[in-house]
Scaffold this active site. Structure first.
Site, PDB file in Angstrom:
ATOM      1  N   MET A   1       5.572   3.905  -1.674  1.00  0.00           N
ATOM      2  CA  MET A   1       5.426   3.687  -1.144  1.00  0.00           C
ATOM      3  C   MET A   1       4.652   3.332   0.736  1.00  0.00           C
ATOM      4  O   MET A   1       5.321   2.723   1.589  1.00  0.00           O
ATOM      5  CB  MET A   1       4.872   1.316  -1.342  1.00  0.00           C
ATOM      6  CG  MET A   1       4.624   1.720  -2.539  1.00  0.00           C
ATOM      7  SD  MET A   1       3.014   1.840  -2.890  1.00  0.00           S
ATOM      8  CE  MET A   1       1.944   0.222  -2.693  1.00  0.00           C
TER       9      MET A   1
ATOM     10  N   HIS B   1      -3.540   6.825  -6.327  1.00  0.00           N
ATOM     11  CA  HIS B   1      -4.146   5.546  -6.468  1.00  0.00           C
ATOM     12  C   HIS B   1      -5.466   5.081  -6.798  1.00  0.00           C
ATOM     13  O   HIS B   1      -5.870   5.018  -7.252  1.00  0.00           O
ATOM     14  CB  HIS B   1      -5.038   6.089  -4.923  1.00  0.00           C
ATOM     15  CG  HIS B   1      -5.302   5.015  -3.705  1.00  0.00           C
ATOM     16  ND1 HIS B   1      -3.702   4.719  -2.974  1.00  0.00           N
ATOM     17  CD2 HIS B   1      -6.650   4.584  -3.201  1.00  0.00           C
ATOM     18  CE1 HIS B   1      -5.101   3.780  -2.268  1.00  0.00           C
ATOM     19  NE2 HIS B   1      -6.384   3.076  -2.797  1.00  0.00           N
TER      20      HIS B   1
ATOM     21  N   THR C   1      -3.272  15.044   1.872  1.00  0.00           N
ATOM     22  CA  THR C   1      -3.682  15.678   3.301  1.00  0.00           C
ATOM     23  C   THR C   1      -3.148  14.375   4.635  1.00  0.00           C
ATOM     24  O   THR C   1      -2.481  13.421   3.930  1.00  0.00           O
ATOM     25  CB  THR C   1      -4.994  15.955   3.716  1.00  0.00           C
ATOM     26  OG1 THR C   1      -5.725  14.740   3.532  1.00  0.00           O
ATOM     27  CG2 THR C   1      -5.649  16.903   3.060  1.00  0.00           C
TER      28      THR C   1
ATOM     29  N   ASN D   1      -0.961  12.668  -5.116  1.00  0.00           N
ATOM     30  CA  ASN D   1      -0.663  10.630  -4.619  1.00  0.00           C
ATOM     31  C   ASN D   1      -1.833  10.741  -5.828  1.00  0.00           C
ATOM     32  O   ASN D   1      -2.775  10.871  -6.414  1.00  0.00           O
ATOM     33  CB  ASN D   1      -1.159  10.963  -3.515  1.00  0.00           C
ATOM     34  CG  ASN D   1      -0.483   9.271  -3.929  1.00  0.00           C
ATOM     35  OD1 ASN D   1      -0.041   8.611  -4.015  1.00  0.00           O
ATOM     36  ND2 ASN D   1      -2.456   8.731  -2.440  1.00  0.00           N
TER      37      ASN D   1
ATOM     38  N   GLY E   1       7.628   2.698 -11.836  1.00  0.00           N
ATOM     39  CA  GLY E   1       8.242   4.219 -11.654  1.00  0.00           C
ATOM     40  C   GLY E   1       7.299   4.125 -12.810  1.00  0.00           C
ATOM     41  O   GLY E   1       7.690   5.547 -13.672  1.00  0.00           O
TER      42      GLY E   1
HETATM   43  C1  GAR Z   1      -0.054   2.285  -9.065  1.00  0.00           C
HETATM   44  O1  GAR Z   1      -0.902   1.278  -9.265  1.00  0.00           O
HETATM   45  C2  GAR Z   1      -0.252   3.671  -8.141  1.00  0.00           C
HETATM   46  O2  GAR Z   1      -0.991   3.576  -8.369  1.00  0.00           O
HETATM   47  C3  GAR Z   1       0.202   2.603  -6.986  1.00  0.00           C
HETATM   48  O3  GAR Z   1       1.447   1.762  -7.012  1.00  0.00           O
HETATM   49  C4  GAR Z   1       1.633   1.598  -8.380  1.00  0.00           C
HETATM   50  C5  GAR Z   1       2.798   2.149  -9.202  1.00  0.00           C
HETATM   51  O4  GAR Z   1       3.547   1.839 -10.299  1.00  0.00           O
HETATM   52  N1  GAR Z   1       0.614   3.430  -5.917  1.00  0.00           N
HETATM   53  C6  GAR Z   1      -0.358   3.037  -4.667  1.00  0.00           C
HETATM   54  O5  GAR Z   1      -0.777   1.300  -4.078  1.00  0.00           O
HETATM   55  C7  GAR Z   1       0.305   4.226  -3.803  1.00  0.00           C
HETATM   56  N2  GAR Z   1      -0.623   3.732  -2.328  1.00  0.00           N
HETATM   57  P1  GAR Z   1       4.301   2.288 -11.061  1.00  0.00           P
HETATM   58  O6  GAR Z   1       5.379   2.487  -9.465  1.00  0.00           O
HETATM   59  O7  GAR Z   1       4.785   2.110 -11.726  1.00  0.00           O
HETATM   60  O8  GAR Z   1       3.868   3.846 -11.423  1.00  0.00           O
END
Ligand code: GAR
Length: 196
Positions: A90, A109, A141, A107, A12
């Site tokens: 995820m 990414h 989307t 979102n 998070g």
């Molecule tokens: C982040 O790097 C985010 O961009 C990625 O997961 C990580 C979460 O880190 N998201 C994805 O890969 C979505 N497909 P966090 O829990 O420390 O924010």
């Protein structure tokens, strides 16, 4: 004041960056941090910041995404969010779920979309010999990791980078980009933010 719900699956750190930004004259406030994993580290961080939290474990639902989402919707709708931010969430969401929040779900990414939707983005950028990588905030989307781009931040890929080294460099930018986009978006401005 816009009400923001943040969906997480892990540590998070993006959620913390978003929540810390929503102070003072910011046009939004966090009203819920929701996770598909009751053990997600971000839940404790959110609670420590005084943000209401909830979790709906996806595992008992197996492949029944609709049943999982029906449970997920309960705390989410109860929080009456104006904006939903996916921040390291995820689970792939069904078109029905996405449709409920159309035009108000964002979102982040970890790639320069449209390059590398899906997983293992940093490994793929390194293997392709890309000179730069980065992150994208976009409207959600029903097509995975597509949707109008609201912001991007770029970082160099350095010789000898591992996926972990690149991920750390990108994550630092994620923490700047997502709050910058949310501030604009919550004020009704969808002009993309480009960093640095
Ligand atoms: C982040 O790097 C985010 O961009 C990625 O997961 C990580 C979460 O880190 N998201 C994805 O890969 C979505 N497909 P966090 O829990 O420390 O924010």
């Amino acid at each position: 004041m816009k009400r923001v719900a943040i969906l997480i699956s892990g540590g998070g750190s993006n959620m913390v960056a978003l929540a810390e930004s929503m102070v003072g004259d910011h046009p939004a406030r966090p009203v819920l941090v929701l996770s598909n994993d009751p053990q997600a580290g971000g839940l404790k961080k959110a609670a420590a910041m005084g943000i209401p939290t909830a979790a709906v474990d996806h595992r008992p639902f197996g492949k029944d995404r609709a049943a999982f989402e029906a449970e997920l919707l309960k705390p989410l709708l109860a929080a009456e969010p104006d904006i939903v931010c996916l921040a390291g969430f995820m689970r792939v969401l069904t078109p029905d779920f996405v449709a409920r929040f159309e035009g108000r779900m964002l979102n982040i990414h970890p790639s320069l979309l449209p390059k590398y939707p899906g997983l293992h983005t940093h490994r793929r950028a390194i293997d392709a010999g890309d000179a730069e990588a980065g992150c994208t905030v976009h409207e959600v989307t029903s097509v995975l990791d597509s949707g109008p781009i609201l912001g991007q931040a770029r970082v160099p890929v350095r010789p000898g980078d591992t996926a972990e080294m690149l991920a750390a460099r990108v994550l630092e930018q994620e923490h700047k980009l997502y709050p910058a986009v949310l501030r604009r978006y919550a004020a009704g401005d969808r002009t993309p933010v480009y960093l640095p």
